[in-house]
Design a protein around this motif. Structure first.
Motif, PDB file in Angstrom:
ATOM      1  N   UNK A 146       0.833  -1.203   0.000  1.00 13.50           N
ATOM      2  CA  UNK A 146       0.000   0.000   0.000  1.00 13.50           C
ATOM      3  C   UNK A 146       0.868   1.254   0.000  1.00 13.50           C
ATOM      4  N   UNK A 147       1.912   1.246   0.815  1.00 11.49           N
ATOM      5  CA  UNK A 147       2.772   2.427   0.927  1.00 11.49           C
ATOM      6  C   UNK A 147       3.462   2.743  -0.394  1.00 11.49           C
ATOM      7  N   UNK A 162      -9.637   6.197  -5.885  1.00 12.49           N
ATOM      8  CA  UNK A 162      -8.809   5.543  -6.895  1.00 12.49           C
ATOM      9  C   UNK A 162      -7.450   5.156  -6.323  1.00 12.49           C
ATOM     10  N   UNK A 163      -6.845   6.056  -5.561  1.00  9.53           N
ATOM     11  CA  UNK A 163      -5.560   5.748  -4.943  1.00  9.53           C
ATOM     12  C   UNK A 163      -5.661   4.594  -3.963  1.00  9.53           C
ATOM     13  N   UNK A 164      -6.745   4.538  -3.190  1.00 13.48           N
ATOM     14  CA  UNK A 164      -6.927   3.449  -2.238  1.00 13.48           C
ATOM     15  C   UNK A 164      -7.131   2.124  -2.962  1.00 13.48           C
ATOM     16  N   UNK A 198     -12.606  -4.138  -4.077  1.00  9.36           N
ATOM     17  CA  UNK A 198     -12.296  -2.711  -4.181  1.00  9.36           C
ATOM     18  C   UNK A 198     -12.191  -2.281  -5.635  1.00  9.36           C
ATOM     19  N   UNK A 199     -11.655  -3.167  -6.493  1.00 11.50           N
ATOM     20  CA  UNK A 199     -11.532  -2.845  -7.919  1.00 11.50           C
ATOM     21  C   UNK A 199     -12.887  -2.532  -8.542  1.00 11.50           C
ATOM     22  N   UNK A 200     -13.929  -3.186  -8.047  1.00 11.50           N
ATOM     23  CA  UNK A 200     -15.254  -2.989  -8.621  1.00 11.50           C
ATOM     24  C   UNK A 200     -16.055  -1.887  -7.972  1.00 11.50           C
ATOM     25  N   UNK A 207     -16.475   4.324   0.226  1.00 14.11           N
ATOM     26  CA  UNK A 207     -17.069   3.290  -0.620  1.00 14.11           C
ATOM     27  C   UNK A 207     -16.080   2.168  -0.893  1.00 14.11           C
ATOM     28  N   UNK A 208     -14.847   2.532  -1.218  1.00 15.37           N
ATOM     29  CA  UNK A 208     -13.826   1.533  -1.536  1.00 15.37           C
ATOM     30  C   UNK A 208     -13.500   0.688  -0.304  1.00 15.37           C
TER      31      UNK A 208
END
Length: 603
Positions: A146-147, A162-164, A198-200, A207-208
């Protein structure tokens, strides 16, 4: 990653945000209390440094509450009942690192605040250096993945959904790459499902995060259908359960309240399959790949931090993969965390020495008939009756001691262990009775303090004041767990006391000694702690020391060679003993980077 608008006002954190403080006798150490006025907990749609800080605190609190539950369902890859504890300690280290970054900025003259990149890098580094166990090591790689995404834009203040999404995908993929042989039905499956969900998801971070948590819960419920050992025990995967708690904390960071998707049974059942919501529970089928965890396994868990180049780590992976299983190597940029289960702990450490500089080495003996017993044949985490905990000065000796059944605490030159490390080792030995061998005269007070603390926790501890690792070897050689504790301690103490000890070292500076004045670079022979010989040649000095020791008699000579000992010195000394002392036997061990060129024991 698109930057979001300016952060809204933040409400003070509620009391439950503070990390849970473990009870008396716990192996856990409370992290520095988070400052309520500076920890964000108002609902928000973006991820920034304060949100990272909040997430770490909430995750630590969640794992603190769930630790015993997760420990209780830990049956794979080894049923050693410590997954919850290991995850807690890993996140505790991450949270402490993030707190340190904030404290550094607060102490600065400009009173600024860290960027998102500062916070996530600290989180990942803290998790890496503090990772414990198989699941903790994998979690460290998830946070590192993630980092890598979240820090890519350098000084960006925050990122959005989007970043998450990208960060969760990188986390799951990098964790799989870190595991030598990924198995479905584990935390890897849960992480991949979270990333897929999360992709969807379209929208902001709330939300993610909710989608990722829901996907993780569904995958967790399916783990018994993927891994037969879980189905037989009637539990979900412990590491996956811990990751669900961490993702629930992420949802709470953004939404302001924890999700209620996954619940546990009120009657005390610990994440059993039937304790999950009906919509999430799946059939318990056999594991298709046969990785059911019931065929027994290696005797030792070896974990260490490693400073090494990427090419050396690639070779290390191949060598460790051939030695054992549950291999996880995480990290990068010259610093790695290595975890493996092996029968030859010494070989695993030596492989690290060949690759680079291993340190903070932890070797745990699972125990015959304990960690690899079939589920249902014994209660989880049953205490052994007796164990030996020993401080050792080199990697080679650490392997030797652990193969003899002891819990080894590595002490590098100039880096003696603190009493807290010894207490933790006593707890890790998980026995009702513990024999503690400090193997260094300067550690007697530290060891005594550790013994007192362990006794206060209900563990019976006997401290044998060994002054050298060779005395510890002699004590361990006569150790018999089957006899009465007092008799065993007396026998071990007698064996240690009957062993004279010596070492050959290089003088660091000019000094007055009992043998005269030495200069920097001289070779010193110390017998029972006092300088007895000053020489210019290592082998000649060692022969002189050995002659002095054997002049008073002896039956067995123990030689422990350091990495810098000259080639052929062992053969030369063995030949000298054979020629001059016909009834004396000699044994030779390699101690690794132990500080002294040579350790000598005469029994």
């Amino acid at each position: 990653m698109a930057a979001q608008g300016p952060p809204p006002g933040r409400a003070p954190a509620p009391a439950h945000l503070r990390p849970a403080v473990p009870g008396p006798g716990s192996t856990l150490r409370p992290v520095q209390q988070l400052k309520e006025a500076q920890v964000a907990h108002a609902p928000q749609t973006f991820l920034d440094a304060l949100a990272v800080r909040t997430w770490c605190g909430l995750a630590l609190a969640a794992l603190g509450r769930a630790r015993e539950e997760i420990d209780a369902i830990n049956v794979y890859p080894v049923a050693d009942g410590d997954t919850g504890t290991n995850l807690y300690l890993t996140v505790e280290s991450a949270a402490t690192a993030v707190e340190a970054v904030f404290a550094g900025y607060e102490a600065g003259a400009d009173g600024g605040a860290p960027s998102l990149a500062d916070a996530v890098r600290a989180m990942a580094h803290g998790a890496l250096i503090g990772a414990r166990g198989n699941s903790g090591t994998i979690l460290a790689q998830l946070l590192r993945g993630m980092a890598q995404v979240l820090a890519a834009e350098g000084g960006a203040a925050h990122t959005g959904g989007e970043g998450l999404r990208l960060a969760l995908r990188r986390a799951a993929d990098s964790a799989r790459l870190a595991v030598a042989h990924p198995v479905e039905g584990t935390v890897l499956s849960v992480a991949s499902a979270a990333a897929d969900a999360a992709d969807g998801a379209e929208g902001d971070c709330v939300t993610v995060a909710r989608a990722a948590h829901r996907g993780a819960c569904e995958a967790l419920a399916a783990t018994p259908a993927q891994l037969a050992v879980l189905a037989r025990a009637g539990v979900v995967d412990a590491g996956g359960r811990g990751l669900v708690a961490v993702l629930a904390a992420l949802v709470e960071t953004f939404a302001g309240e924890a999700p209620a998707l996954l619940t546990t049974a009120p009657d005390g059942a610990h994440a059993r399959v039937d304790a999950l919501p009906d919509s999430l529970a799946g059939p318990a089928e056999s594991c298709a790949d046969g990785a059911d965890g019931e065929d027994g396994g290696p005797a030792f868990e070896v974990i260490y931090l490693l400073e090494a180049e990427d090419t050396a780590v690639a070779r290390l992976r191949r060598r460790l993969d051939a030695l054992g299983d549950s291999l996880v190597v995480v990290g990068g940029d010259g610093l790695w965390n290595v975890h493996v289960h092996v029968d030859d702990a010494g070989a695993a450490v030596e492989a690290g020495v060949e690759a680079g500089r291993p340190y903070q080495i932890r070797i745990t003996h699972f125990g015959a008939g304990d960690a690899h017993a079939r589920v249902g044949e014994r209660p989880l985490r049953e205490r052994a009756q007796r164990a030996v905990v020993a401080v050792v000065p080199g990697e080679g000796l650490a392997g030797l001691y652990t193969e003899a059944g002891a819990t080894a605490v590595l002490a590098r030159p100039g880096e003696p262990p603190a009493s807290g490390e010894l207490v933790e080792a006593v707890r890790r030995a998980h026995a009702r009775e513990v024999v503690l061998l400090p193997n260094d005269a300067e550690l007697r007070h530290t060891a005594a303090a550790a013994a007192e603390q362990a006794r206060a926790e209900g563990i019976r501890v006997a401290l044998i004041p060994t002054r050298s690792a060779v005395q510890g070897i002699a004590a361990l050689a006569v150790h018999e767990p089957g006899r009465r504790f007092d008799e065993d301690v007396v026998s071990m103490t007698s064996a240690a006391g009957a062993t004279r000890h010596a070492e050959v070292v290089v003088a660091e500076r000019q000094s007055w000694t009992m043998a005269g004045i030495c200069q920097a670079g001289d070779i010193l022979g110390l017998v029972d702690g006092d300088v007895a010989v000053i020489g210019a040649d290592v082998t000649e000095t060692a022969v002189s020391v050995l002659n002095r020791m054997l002049s008073a008699g002896g039956e067995l000579v123990t030689l422990v060679l350091g990495d810098d000992a000259p080639e052929g010195i062992a053969e030369h000394l063995e030949a000298r003993v054979r020629e001059a002392y016909l009834a004396v036997d000699t044994v030779v061990y390699r101690g690794g980077r132990q500080g002294a060129l040579l350790l000598i024991g005469v029994e």
